[in-house]
Design an enzyme around this catalytic site. Structure first.
Site, PDB file in Angstrom:
ATOM      1  N   CYS A 155      65.863  67.939   0.377  1.00 56.01           N
ATOM      2  CA  CYS A 155      66.540  68.625   1.469  1.00 56.01           C
ATOM      3  C   CYS A 155      67.937  68.039   1.647  1.00 56.01           C
ATOM      4  O   CYS A 155      68.090  66.884   2.036  1.00 56.01           O
ATOM      5  CB  CYS A 155      65.760  68.493   2.766  1.00 56.01           C
ATOM      6  SG  CYS A 155      66.647  69.265   4.115  1.00 56.01           S
ATOM      7  N   LYS A 172      57.544  77.167   5.710  1.00 52.66           N
ATOM      8  CA  LYS A 172      58.809  76.432   5.898  1.00 52.66           C
ATOM      9  C   LYS A 172      58.527  74.929   5.868  1.00 52.66           C
ATOM     10  O   LYS A 172      57.527  74.470   6.426  1.00 52.66           O
ATOM     11  CB  LYS A 172      59.419  76.819   7.261  1.00 52.66           C
ATOM     12  CG  LYS A 172      60.594  75.969   7.722  1.00 52.66           C
ATOM     13  CD  LYS A 172      61.851  76.168   6.896  1.00 52.66           C
ATOM     14  CE  LYS A 172      62.959  75.183   7.314  1.00 52.66           C
ATOM     15  NZ  LYS A 172      64.050  75.088   6.333  1.00 52.66           N
TER      16      LYS A 172
HETATM   17  C1  SIN Z   1      67.383  73.038   5.409  1.00 49.96           C
HETATM   18  O1  SIN Z   1      66.522  73.315   6.257  1.00 49.96           O
HETATM   19  O2  SIN Z   1      68.432  72.476   5.690  1.00 49.96           O
HETATM   20  C2  SIN Z   1      67.150  73.420   3.986  1.00 49.96           C
HETATM   21  C3  SIN Z   1      65.977  72.749   3.482  1.00 49.96           C
HETATM   22  C4  SIN Z   1      66.102  72.524   2.013  1.00 49.96           C
HETATM   23  O3  SIN Z   1      67.083  72.920   1.405  1.00 49.96           O
HETATM   24  O4  SIN Z   1      65.213  71.904   1.449  1.00 49.96           O
END
Ligand code: SIN
Length: 310
Positions: free
Chosen positions: A128, A43
């Site tokens: 992001c 993640k």
């Molecule tokens: C998120 O955690 O909001 C998504 C991350 C991403 O889309 O890169």
């Protein structure tokens, strides 16, 4: 049949999770490691742990998903500990995703990785879209160039960038011209299509709480955009910069099309969320069946060889 060489390592197949799906905790990461995925990625980490946006922040919708997670993660040290333990027992290089919410944080995250014993591949998430109040870096071309210039003053390990979708030929050209200046290992196309809106027809409400329902769209909705971005960067980037294809992979045919457009590795997000890690075995089998029917014995037989109409 599906063996894929990426940088210096040959993975059993090109399939991976997309960062954000099934990769938040050690137990989820271990499940990916035990699955048929050729590789996997953590993640996107920030320096400190983040709770992310209020729930509900992810929803499955008929042709895909919508999310505004807000980068929930357990902090870079948590994933670095996992990565160092993993690489001590496994030869396959791990992919490690980082996503700072400022230029300074991105540089600090990468400095931490540079100065660690990590020997895998780092992915810098420039796309992001879900941190309220922050535009995404990769839609700001001068800022992208500035960050990459600063990064490559000190970062010497393999580095790729996760990109949002672009929708204009001029933007493909401008972004590729920037990326080609740097010793990047790869680009990953695409992150979700930012800031879509889904309406629940029964209740006339949005389906996620943050940002009044606006969120990144993934799944079947995004495949044509993902393929266009894979193709656009495959045909514009110098050959040393590989392309990872992400977006709308639900079947072996979708995987085949990403490879045909020029992707080397493939990431699965929404459909992994819906189906769980058994998906990797299914897609491998479906992809092999398509290759056999077409008389191909290796991915190199068709990778990048999309035909156009004269
Ligand atoms: C998120 O955690 O909001 C998504 C991350 C991403 O889309 O890169």
């Amino acid at each position: 049949m599906l063996q894929t060489t990426f940088l210096d390592y040959t993975y059993d197949n090109p399939l991976m999770n997309a960062s954000g799906v099934h990769c938040m905790t050690v137990s989820e990461l271990d499940e990916l490691a035990a699955s048929q995925a050729g590789a996997f990625i953590t993640k996107s980490a920030t320096l400190a742990e983040r709770a992310g946006n209020p729930e509900p922040r992810y929803a499955d919708v008929p042709l895909g998903s919508i999310n505004s997670m807000g980068l929930p993660n357990l902090g870079v040290d948590y994933y670095l500990d996992y990565a160092l333990a993993y690489q001590a027992k496994e030869p396959a290089p791990l992919f490690f995703s980082v996503a700072g919410t400022s230029v300074e944080e991105n540089l600090a995250l990468l400095a931490k990785i540079q100065h660690s014993e990590f020997t895998g591949i780092t992915e810098l998430n420039l796309s992001c879209p879900n941190v309220p109040g922050k535009p995404q870096v990769a839609y700001d071309f001068p800022l992208t160039e500035e960050i990459l210039t600063k990064v490559f003053q000190f970062f010497t390990k393999p580095l790729g960038v996760k990109l949002p979708p672009y929708f204009d030929m001029a933007h493909f050209d401008q972004m590729a011209a920037i990326l080609n200046q740097f010793p990047l290992a790869y680009v990953n196309c695409i992150n979700s299509i930012g800031n879509g809106l889904y309406v629940d027809p029964q209740t006339d409400t949005v389906v996620i709480r943050p940002k009044e329902g606006f969120g990144g769209i993934g799944g079947e909705y995004v495949k044509p955009t993902a393929l266009a971005n894979v193709r656009a960067f495959y045909t514009r980037l110098k050959p040393e910069i590989k392309v990872i294809g992400t977006g709308g992979i639900l079947t072996g045919q979708d995987a085949y099309e990403h490879l045909l457009c020029g992707a080397t590795m493939l990431q699965i997000g929404t459909q992994l969320q819906k189906e769980g890690p058994d998906i990797f075995q299914r897609i491998c089998q479906e992809l092999e069946t398509i290759m056999e029917a077409k008389g191909y014995t290796t991915i190199a037989d068709f990778q990048g060889k999309l035909k156009t109409v004269d």
